[in-house]
Design an enzyme around this catalytic site. Structure first.
Site, mmCIF file in Angstrom:
data_model
loop_
_atom_site.group_PDB
_atom_site.id
_atom_site.type_symbol
_atom_site.label_atom_id
_atom_site.label_comp_id
_atom_site.label_asym_id
_atom_site.label_seq_id
_atom_site.Cartn_x
_atom_site.Cartn_y
_atom_site.Cartn_z
ATOM 1 N N GLY A 29 0.846 -1.202 0.000
ATOM 2 C CA GLY A 29 0.000 0.000 0.000
ATOM 3 C C GLY A 29 0.875 1.243 0.000
ATOM 4 O O GLY A 29 1.996 1.225 0.539
ATOM 5 N N SER A 46 9.287 3.341 1.365
ATOM 6 C CA SER A 46 9.357 1.953 0.916
ATOM 7 C C SER A 46 9.854 1.072 2.063
ATOM 8 O O SER A 46 10.860 1.389 2.713
ATOM 9 C CB SER A 46 10.334 1.881 -0.266
ATOM 10 O OG SER A 46 10.487 0.559 -0.692
ATOM 11 N N GLU A 77 6.238 2.792 -5.804
ATOM 12 C CA GLU A 77 5.223 3.229 -6.782
ATOM 13 C C GLU A 77 5.216 4.744 -6.969
ATOM 14 O O GLU A 77 4.230 5.307 -7.454
ATOM 15 C CB GLU A 77 3.832 2.756 -6.354
ATOM 16 C CG GLU A 77 3.657 1.263 -6.269
ATOM 17 C CD GLU A 77 3.680 0.545 -7.619
ATOM 18 O OE1 GLU A 77 3.993 1.170 -8.642
ATOM 19 O OE2 GLU A 77 3.399 -0.662 -7.618
HETATM 20 ZN ZN LIG Z 1 0.699 -2.342 -4.814
#
Ligand SMILES: [Zn+2]
Length: 213
Positions: A29, A46, A77
């Site tokens: 997430g 991270s 991400e």
């Molecule tokens: Zn993910």
């Protein structure tokens, strides 16, 4: 309180709420929000566990991913987050979860159809599925952006959920509502034949919320 501090505290608060609600597990997430100048982004780090995360762990990066503040790497991400924020001036926050009911539809590759009239207001209608792309890639961001053209949230194939909002509170509510709708759809499929919201009220609601499709 300075802007960076308040952004990092806000991202932490919403991240811990989402984690507490079971929208993601482990260190998965990631959540972000940008500042008013749209140059700086506060984003979850991270590989840091949520149980021990503090506001100092929340990273601040620029739109190219360069670190402005914080002791970690930004979320893997970050490209997807900054791509969406750069392309959509109406969006101030991106919330990415792996919430289990919604992600199960991302695994089977099935959109969640308009089964609840409230899906129009919260999500813009159904919950579409973006094509599979590698985690961390710019392609993942591009695919999500395409699916988010007329919707406030989408599924990422074999991966999870993206919800966007004008601010992080709105993005979280949408991510929560994605999971709620997916859960109800999943249960309705077990209970019998799921019926969709009829066309006419669906059209009226979309007109009310200014959704063009
Ligand atoms: Zn993910």
């Amino acid at each position: 309180m300075d802007t960076l501090r308040s952004m990092r505290e806000k991202v932490l608060e919403i991240t811990l709420r989402a984690y507490g609600e079971g929208l993601f597990a482990g260190t998965s997430g990631n959540l972000s929000m940008c500042d008013d100048s749209r140059k700086l982004v506060a984003i979850t780090p991270s590989g840091v566990r949520y149980e021990t995360m503090t506001a100092d762990d929340i990273m601040v990066i620029d739109m190219d991913g360069a670190i402005v503040a914080g002791p970690h790497k930004p979320s893997s991400e970050w490209r997807m987050h900054t791509m969406i924020l750069r392309a959509r001036p109406d969006v101030g926050s991106v919330v990415h979860t792996h919430s289990p009911y919604a992600t199960s539809f991302a695994v089977v590759g099935s959109a969640v159809p308009p089964i609840l009239i409230e899906m129009v207001g919260f999500l813009g209608g159904d919950i579409p599925v973006a094509d599979f792309e590698m985690p961390g890639s710019a392609e993942l961001g591009a695919g999500a952006l395409k699916s988010l053209e007329k919707r406030h949230a989408c599924l990422l194939s074999n991966h999870g959920v993206i919800a966007i909002g004008k601010n992080i509170d709105q993005a979280l509510i949408r991510a929560e509502y994605v999971e709620d709708a997916a859960k109800i759809y999943s249960l309705s499929l077990q209970a019998g034949k799921a019926r969709l919201v009829p066309d006419e009220p669906l059209r009226k609601m979309k007109a009310k919320f200014g959704i063009r499709d």
